[in-house]
Design a protein around this motif. Structure first.
Motif, PDB file in Angstrom:
ATOM      1  N   UNK A  80       0.859  -1.181   0.000  1.00  0.00           N
ATOM      2  CA  UNK A  80       0.000   0.000   0.000  1.00  0.00           C
ATOM      3  C   UNK A  80       0.900   1.237   0.000  1.00  0.00           C
ATOM      4  N   UNK A  81       0.592   2.205  -0.878  1.00  0.00           N
ATOM      5  CA  UNK A  81       1.305   3.487  -0.838  1.00  0.00           C
ATOM      6  C   UNK A  81       0.296   4.577  -0.480  1.00  0.00           C
ATOM      7  N   UNK A  82       0.713   5.514   0.354  1.00  0.00           N
ATOM      8  CA  UNK A  82      -0.214   6.511   0.880  1.00  0.00           C
ATOM      9  C   UNK A  82       0.486   7.837   1.132  1.00  0.00           C
ATOM     10  N   UNK A  83      -0.306   8.911   1.131  1.00  0.00           N
ATOM     11  CA  UNK A  83       0.227  10.219   1.536  1.00  0.00           C
ATOM     12  C   UNK A  83      -0.105  10.463   3.006  1.00  0.00           C
ATOM     13  N   UNK A  98      -1.184  -6.715   4.818  1.00  0.00           N
ATOM     14  CA  UNK A  98      -0.398  -6.209   3.693  1.00  0.00           C
ATOM     15  C   UNK A  98       1.089  -6.448   3.987  1.00  0.00           C
ATOM     16  N   UNK A  99       1.873  -6.547   2.918  1.00  0.00           N
ATOM     17  CA  UNK A  99       3.298  -6.856   3.053  1.00  0.00           C
ATOM     18  C   UNK A  99       4.155  -5.601   3.119  1.00  0.00           C
ATOM     19  N   UNK A 100       3.636  -4.499   2.569  1.00  0.00           N
ATOM     20  CA  UNK A 100       4.372  -3.245   2.602  1.00  0.00           C
ATOM     21  C   UNK A 100       3.413  -2.084   2.763  1.00  0.00           C
ATOM     22  N   UNK A 101       3.827  -1.070   3.513  1.00  0.00           N
ATOM     23  CA  UNK A 101       2.984   0.115   3.724  1.00  0.00           C
ATOM     24  C   UNK A 101       3.915   1.320   3.686  1.00  0.00           C
ATOM     25  N   UNK A 102       3.900   2.048   2.548  1.00  0.00           N
ATOM     26  CA  UNK A 102       4.911   3.085   2.304  1.00  0.00           C
ATOM     27  C   UNK A 102       4.286   4.454   2.065  1.00  0.00           C
ATOM     28  N   UNK A 103       5.005   5.477   2.495  1.00  0.00           N
ATOM     29  CA  UNK A 103       4.601   6.847   2.174  1.00  0.00           C
ATOM     30  C   UNK A 103       5.038   7.173   0.749  1.00  0.00           C
ATOM     31  N   UNK A 104       4.201   7.938   0.040  1.00  0.00           N
ATOM     32  CA  UNK A 104       4.515   8.258  -1.359  1.00  0.00           C
ATOM     33  C   UNK A 104       5.732   9.166  -1.504  1.00  0.00           C
TER      34      UNK A 104
END
Length: 201
Positions: A80-83, A98-104
């Motif tokens: 998941x990518x998020x601001x 989820x396997x990854x959770x990253x800031x954009x």
């Protein structure tokens, strides 16, 4: 070769992700999607190794998509990518496994390395996002107020709620008014949004 589907509703960002990933000799971009419905169709069709999903997309959100993928028992890794560094969102992402959770705003190299890491079975979370887990606020809402906001979220009116719970309309309005005040919201819809983002619904 790591086979990837990218779902991001902002065309410029989606194009940038895809272009940069195509430079990597061990990553292949199978499809790009501008909304959750397109993404779900692409994931079922291509069976990618990794899905890179924007958290907020039209039709189906990234988190809803993650839940669909898990329920369908598809083997792909989910990133998941998020601001937004919101505790409620992170909790839901963890619940959806989820396997990854990253800031954009992470460097593209971090995204690329994260794709490789999740393929090896690692879990990756941006440092700033991980920190939000420790910023959990105390939920000020009562069980009844939470129930009212949950029912409002699925589109029920005061009339619907009063009939469903055998309460007077006045009682329902009082609970909703109390929830709105506690969350410092301007409307019941805004109260639902605030409580949902904080992971209280």
């Amino acid at each position: 070769m790591i086979r990837v589907v990218i779902a991001e509703d902002q065309q410029m960002l989606r194009g940038a992700f895809a272009s940069l990933l195509k430079f990597e000799t061990d990553i292949e971009v199978l499809a790009e999607a501008s909304d959750g419905k397109q993404a779900w169709e692409a994931i079922q069709k291509h069976q990618p190794d990794v899905c890179v999903l924007d958290i907020e997309m039209p039709l189906i959100s990234g988190l809803e998509l993650a839940e669909l993928i898990r329920r369908a028992n598809l083997p792909c890794k989910i990133m998941i990518v998020t601001t937004f560094a919101r505790p409620g969102y992170l909790k839901k992402a963890i619940d959806a496994q989820v396997d990854g959770y990253l800031l954009k705003d992470e460097p593209i190299d971090f995204l690329i390395e994260s794709i490789r890491k999740v393929m090896k079975g690692e879990r990756v979370v941006s440092t700033d996002l991980a920190a939000t887990l420790f910023m959990k606020e105390e939920n000020p809402l009562s069980e009844r107020e939470i129930e009212m906001l949950r029912l409002t979220k699925i589109g029920m009116t005061t009339d619907d709620i009063s009939k469903a719970l055998y309460l007077t309309k006045g009682t329902v309005r009082n609970y909703l008014s109390s929830a709105i005040q506690k969350l410092e919201a301007e409307s019941r819809q805004q109260a639902v949004q605030i409580a949902d983002e904080k992971g209280w619904l």
